[in-house]
Design a protein around this motif. Sequence first.
Motif, PDB file in Angstrom:
ATOM      1  N   ALA A 162       0.832  -1.207   0.000  1.00 46.81           N
ATOM      2  CA  ALA A 162       0.000   0.000   0.000  1.00 46.81           C
ATOM      3  C   ALA A 162       0.869   1.260   0.000  1.00 46.81           C
ATOM      4  CB  ALA A 162      -0.922  -0.009   1.223  1.00 46.81           C
ATOM      5  N   THR A 163       2.000   1.224   0.682  1.00 47.29           N
ATOM      6  CA  THR A 163       2.890   2.386   0.691  1.00 47.29           C
ATOM      7  C   THR A 163       3.512   2.610  -0.678  1.00 47.29           C
ATOM      8  OG1 THR A 163       3.383   1.998   3.022  1.00 47.29           O
ATOM      9  CG2 THR A 163       4.908   3.390   1.795  1.00 47.29           C
ATOM     10  N   ILE A 164       3.868   1.528  -1.356  1.00 47.05           N
ATOM     11  CA  ILE A 164       4.428   1.666  -2.706  1.00 47.05           C
ATOM     12  C   ILE A 164       3.374   2.227  -3.661  1.00 47.05           C
ATOM     13  CG2 ILE A 164       5.391   0.376  -4.648  1.00 47.05           C
ATOM     14  CD1 ILE A 164       6.618  -1.557  -2.631  1.00 47.05           C
ATOM     15  N   GLN A 165       2.147   1.726  -3.557  1.00 50.15           N
ATOM     16  CA  GLN A 165       1.078   2.278  -4.384  1.00 50.15           C
ATOM     17  C   GLN A 165       0.833   3.748  -4.053  1.00 50.15           C
ATOM     18  OE1 GLN A 165      -2.034  -0.628  -3.474  1.00 50.15           O
ATOM     19  NE2 GLN A 165      -1.966  -1.325  -5.607  1.00 50.15           N
ATOM     20  N   GLY A 166       0.861   4.063  -2.759  1.00 46.47           N
ATOM     21  CA  GLY A 166       0.673   5.455  -2.366  1.00 46.47           C
ATOM     22  C   GLY A 166       1.763   6.356  -2.895  1.00 46.47           C
ATOM     23  N   SER A 167       2.977   5.846  -2.985  1.00 45.35           N
ATOM     24  CA  SER A 167       4.076   6.638  -3.548  1.00 45.35           C
ATOM     25  C   SER A 167       3.821   6.956  -5.014  1.00 45.35           C
ATOM     26  CB  SER A 167       5.397   5.886  -3.390  1.00 45.35           C
ATOM     27  OG  SER A 167       5.656   5.593  -2.025  1.00 45.35           O
ATOM     28  N   CYS A 168       3.321   5.980  -5.742  1.00 47.94           N
ATOM     29  CA  CYS A 168       2.982   6.229  -7.152  1.00 47.94           C
ATOM     30  C   CYS A 168       1.852   7.254  -7.271  1.00 47.94           C
ATOM     31  CB  CYS A 168       2.585   4.924  -7.831  1.00 47.94           C
ATOM     32  SG  CYS A 168       3.895   3.676  -7.890  1.00 47.94           S
ATOM     33  N   THR A 169       0.898   7.181  -6.350  1.00 51.49           N
ATOM     34  CA  THR A 169      -0.200   8.144  -6.356  1.00 51.49           C
ATOM     35  C   THR A 169       0.307   9.552  -6.081  1.00 51.49           C
ATOM     36  OG1 THR A 169      -1.746   6.431  -5.605  1.00 51.49           O
ATOM     37  CG2 THR A 169      -2.414   8.726  -5.304  1.00 51.49           C
ATOM     38  N   VAL A 170       1.279   9.669  -5.174  1.00 57.03           N
ATOM     39  CA  VAL A 170       1.857  10.981  -4.877  1.00 57.03           C
ATOM     40  C   VAL A 170       2.493  11.579  -6.125  1.00 57.03           C
ATOM     41  CG1 VAL A 170       3.686  12.153  -3.589  1.00 57.03           C
ATOM     42  CG2 VAL A 170       2.195  10.533  -2.424  1.00 57.03           C
ATOM     43  N   VAL A 171       3.210  10.765  -6.871  1.00 58.83           N
ATOM     44  CA  VAL A 171       3.853  11.254  -8.100  1.00 58.83           C
ATOM     45  C   VAL A 171       2.792  11.672  -9.118  1.00 58.83           C
ATOM     46  CG1 VAL A 171       5.362  10.631 -10.018  1.00 58.83           C
ATOM     47  CG2 VAL A 171       5.900   9.854  -7.711  1.00 58.83           C
ATOM     48  N   ARG A 172       1.733  10.899  -9.215  1.00 59.97           N
ATOM     49  CA  ARG A 172       0.671  11.244 -10.174  1.00 59.97           C
ATOM     50  C   ARG A 172      -0.010  12.553  -9.789  1.00 59.97           C
ATOM     51  NH1 ARG A 172      -4.673   7.567 -11.646  1.00 59.97           N
ATOM     52  NH2 ARG A 172      -5.642   9.088 -13.040  1.00 59.97           N
ATOM     53  N   ASP A 173      -0.319  12.717  -8.509  1.00 54.54           N
ATOM     54  CA  ASP A 173      -0.969  13.954  -8.073  1.00 54.54           C
ATOM     55  C   ASP A 173      -0.027  15.150  -8.242  1.00 54.54           C
ATOM     56  OD1 ASP A 173      -3.225  12.550  -7.442  1.00 54.54           O
ATOM     57  OD2 ASP A 173      -2.823  12.442  -5.296  1.00 54.54           O
ATOM     58  N   PHE A 174       1.237  14.955  -7.965  1.00 57.94           N
ATOM     59  CA  PHE A 174       2.203  16.041  -8.147  1.00 57.94           C
ATOM     60  C   PHE A 174       2.305  16.428  -9.623  1.00 57.94           C
ATOM     61  CE2 PHE A 174       6.535  17.619  -8.812  1.00 57.94           C
ATOM     62  CZ  PHE A 174       6.578  18.643  -7.880  1.00 57.94           C
ATOM     63  N   THR A 175       2.254  15.433 -10.500  1.00 62.26           N
ATOM     64  CA  THR A 175       2.281  15.714 -11.938  1.00 62.26           C
ATOM     65  C   THR A 175       1.055  16.500 -12.359  1.00 62.26           C
ATOM     66  OG1 THR A 175       3.506  13.650 -12.298  1.00 62.26           O
ATOM     67  CG2 THR A 175       2.472  14.667 -14.215  1.00 62.26           C
ATOM     68  N   ASP A 176      -0.114  16.107 -11.859  1.00 61.84           N
ATOM     69  CA  ASP A 176      -1.338  16.841 -12.183  1.00 61.84           C
ATOM     70  C   ASP A 176      -1.251  18.285 -11.715  1.00 61.84           C
ATOM     71  OD1 ASP A 176      -2.519  14.679 -13.400  1.00 61.84           O
ATOM     72  OD2 ASP A 176      -3.568  14.007 -11.602  1.00 61.84           O
ATOM     73  N   PHE A 177      -0.685  18.487 -10.518  1.00 61.45           N
ATOM     74  CA  PHE A 177      -0.583  19.850 -10.004  1.00 61.45           C
ATOM     75  C   PHE A 177       0.364  20.690 -10.860  1.00 61.45           C
ATOM     76  CE2 PHE A 177       1.325  23.109  -7.323  1.00 61.45           C
ATOM     77  CZ  PHE A 177       0.202  23.710  -6.796  1.00 61.45           C
ATOM     78  N   CYS A 178       1.516  20.133 -11.231  1.00 64.39           N
ATOM     79  CA  CYS A 178       2.491  20.888 -12.009  1.00 64.39           C
ATOM     80  C   CYS A 178       2.033  21.116 -13.448  1.00 64.39           C
ATOM     81  CB  CYS A 178       3.844  20.162 -12.015  1.00 64.39           C
ATOM     82  SG  CYS A 178       4.675  20.134 -10.415  1.00 64.39           S
ATOM     83  N   PHE A 179       1.292  20.157 -14.002  1.00 66.88           N
ATOM     84  CA  PHE A 179       0.925  20.241 -15.415  1.00 66.88           C
ATOM     85  C   PHE A 179      -0.419  20.907 -15.630  1.00 66.88           C
ATOM     86  CE2 PHE A 179      -0.339  18.631 -19.594  1.00 66.88           C
ATOM     87  CZ  PHE A 179       0.812  18.870 -20.312  1.00 66.88           C
ATOM     88  N   HIS A 180      -1.341  20.780 -14.677  1.00 61.64           N
ATOM     89  CA  HIS A 180      -2.685  21.329 -14.878  1.00 61.64           C
ATOM     90  C   HIS A 180      -2.985  22.484 -13.917  1.00 61.64           C
ATOM     91  CE1 HIS A 180      -3.814  18.104 -17.654  1.00 61.64           C
ATOM     92  NE2 HIS A 180      -3.195  17.271 -16.837  1.00 61.64           N
ATOM     93  N   SER A 181      -2.781  22.257 -12.635  1.00 66.19           N
ATOM     94  CA  SER A 181      -3.144  23.297 -11.668  1.00 66.19           C
ATOM     95  C   SER A 181      -2.305  24.550 -11.865  1.00 66.19           C
ATOM     96  CB  SER A 181      -2.980  22.771 -10.245  1.00 66.19           C
ATOM     97  OG  SER A 181      -3.774  21.625 -10.035  1.00 66.19           O
ATOM     98  N   TYR A 182      -1.021  24.386 -12.108  1.00 67.46           N
ATOM     99  CA  TYR A 182      -0.150  25.547 -12.285  1.00 67.46           C
ATOM    100  C   TYR A 182      -0.624  26.408 -13.446  1.00 67.46           C
ATOM    101  CZ  TYR A 182       3.744  28.206 -14.170  1.00 67.46           C
ATOM    102  OH  TYR A 182       4.513  29.198 -14.714  1.00 67.46           O
ATOM    103  N   PHE A 183      -0.878  25.802 -14.579  1.00 65.13           N
ATOM    104  CA  PHE A 183      -1.299  26.578 -15.745  1.00 65.13           C
ATOM    105  C   PHE A 183      -2.692  27.165 -15.552  1.00 65.13           C
ATOM    106  CE2 PHE A 183       1.986  23.809 -17.563  1.00 65.13           C
ATOM    107  CZ  PHE A 183       2.752  24.755 -18.230  1.00 65.13           C
ATOM    108  N   SER A 184      -3.522  26.518 -14.731  1.00 63.67           N
ATOM    109  CA  SER A 184      -4.821  27.097 -14.413  1.00 63.67           C
ATOM    110  C   SER A 184      -4.657  28.378 -13.606  1.00 63.67           C
ATOM    111  CB  SER A 184      -5.666  26.081 -13.635  1.00 63.67           C
ATOM    112  OG  SER A 184      -6.910  26.647 -13.263  1.00 63.67           O
ATOM    113  N   TYR A 185      -3.759  28.367 -12.642  1.00 64.99           N
ATOM    114  CA  TYR A 185      -3.478  29.581 -11.872  1.00 64.99           C
ATOM    115  C   TYR A 185      -2.930  30.684 -12.783  1.00 64.99           C
ATOM    116  CZ  TYR A 185      -4.079  27.267  -7.336  1.00 64.99           C
ATOM    117  OH  TYR A 185      -4.588  26.619  -6.246  1.00 64.99           O
ATOM    118  N   MET A 186      -2.042  30.336 -13.672  1.00 64.52           N
ATOM    119  CA  MET A 186      -1.468  31.337 -14.561  1.00 64.52           C
ATOM    120  C   MET A 186      -2.504  31.888 -15.533  1.00 64.52           C
ATOM    121  SD  MET A 186       1.710  31.843 -13.728  1.00 64.52           S
ATOM    122  CE  MET A 186       1.117  31.689 -12.040  1.00 64.52           C
ATOM    123  N   ASP A 187      -3.400  31.027 -16.018  1.00 62.16           N
ATOM    124  CA  ASP A 187      -4.463  31.509 -16.902  1.00 62.16           C
ATOM    125  C   ASP A 187      -5.366  32.503 -16.181  1.00 62.16           C
ATOM    126  OD1 ASP A 187      -3.497  29.936 -18.915  1.00 62.16           O
ATOM    127  OD2 ASP A 187      -4.925  28.295 -18.607  1.00 62.16           O
TER     128      ASP A 187
END
Length: 584
Positions: free
Chosen positions: A137-162
């Motif tokens: 479960a911790t290994i899966q959670g680590s992958c989830t953290v990377v996915r959420d961080f990617t979403d934040f950097c790729f989508h949330s950041y540009f939404s704030y800038m827009d």
Amino acid sequence: MKVPVGFIAKLWSFIKFLPFFILLLILGILKALFISPIAAGIIGFGNSSVIIGLWPAHFFWTCYCVVRTKKLGITLKIAMLLSLPLPLILWPVAGIFGSFLGGTGFGFFSPVLATFEAVGENVTDKFYHCIFDGCWATIQGSCTVVRDFTDFCFHSYFSYMDELIMRTPADEEPVEIQLSRLPGCFLVSLVGLLMDVPSITVLALWKSPYMLFTGWKRLLEDFLGREGPFLESVCVPFGALAIILWPLAVIASVVAAFLSSFFLGLYAGVVVHQEKSMRMGIAFVVAAVSLFDEYANDLLYLEPGSCLPRPRYRKNVPPDSIQRRSSHDAENSLGKDGKEGLSDSKLVSQRSRTLKAAIQHYKPFKVLDWLFKSCEVNGMEFLNDGLINVKDIEECVVKGDCKKLGTALPAWCILKCLLASAKSDAPGLVVSDEADLTITNWPGDKMFQWLIEPLLVMKEQIRKLNLEDNEEACLRQAIMQCKNETPEDWDDIGFPSQDNVRRAQLQSVIRRLQGIVGSMTRMPTFRRRFQNLVKVLYVEAAKTGALVSYIVENSTGSNTSQGDKLDQTSQETDEGKSDVANIV
């Protein structure tokens, strides 16, 4: 669990429990030593790849948006452009270091926590779960953290800038720095540092012995009697560590107070610029010490308020407004009978002193659980009623246009909650049949407070409108199909009221809800869970036969390639079903 009574019984209970606790802690640490490097590698290298890969785009786009925005004046733009390179250059270093450090901490504490959770009263086969829980479960959670961080950097950041470069209303003045006020700002900030830093540090040192001995007293009483947090096995290691490391916590609080005093002192310069008065800035320097003293008293459950002077530092705000607001919040936390807490005994007092009570407070992920479960239920109803069709799912999956599903659907779920809360005269938001979300139990996360407080205001506005049942029925169609910009937009849905003022008020509520949902979509976990929700709706469309009909109707021309993409999504249905369990 039966709580022992008397000193001898408490001491014997402590002696019996200590070996059991030590064995569990050793087992958890052994698991953590094996899992922690793996989790640190996944999170560290995964986040580092995202940071390095997107850093050129982030650097260029941040500078471009600062240049393009009309929300900032020319002087402030120049100041920001001169200061931006340093944080943008330091971002990869801090992000990579923080990723490896956070991954190490997550990989260590998660298995230890899972080990103690495995001995809970409702867990069967405790030996198996003590050995294996928290590993995969911790290994899966680590992958989830990377996915959420990617979403934040790729989508949330540009939404704030827009949003930063979004067109502003003509009557909105840009934020600007007046150069003529800067000498006064710097002078008052210097005075603030000279006065606030030593004063706040002395206050923190003065209150630290009380924090130390009071904290030890409460923790030891609970530990010896197996009460409070120590009734829950999962909390025992943290409670025990809290007793041992409590002096470090007190030292950390004093250091935090010392560091925060610099920001309070410097903020006096901001007050000077905002109020156009050096006198107001000096008043804030004096008031900041009183504000800190009152905050510390509330945190330590001492006598509320402060005996230190608090002069008025805002021209349009009464000097005692903060005190009145604190008293008003305290009154709201009392029930009608004058007792602490609300009428629902399941809710927890805001001044609860136990860790167990703190755990019962709503957490941000619980609020998201409710929202996505509500979106799932209402989304299936909309599919059956035709308010959502396969084309909407196709646009979201293939084209990435999720405005209807990603904005209107959550906005309706929140509006439905507001309607139910207004009807029931509940003190907060009725998020389920068992409890309300109120000021005493909402998440302590500041972002959620910013989102929830406007909802409470809108609930009162809806209550004053006294909506009829046929009006509430039309709101569902209005929020899903109309632009909600002018009262005339509702002419085609048969809204029963012809009062344009009433329509405009309701449309204003809907627009604000959509704005709140737009802010929520920037949260790291929102995009991942929304994609899982779309998969659930896709599966529901396949079950009802709507998907087959849609593909047949659009099986020629360019829609064929889109159907192939939808078929590819169908192959991910099994994965979606497993992810749905996380939503529920």
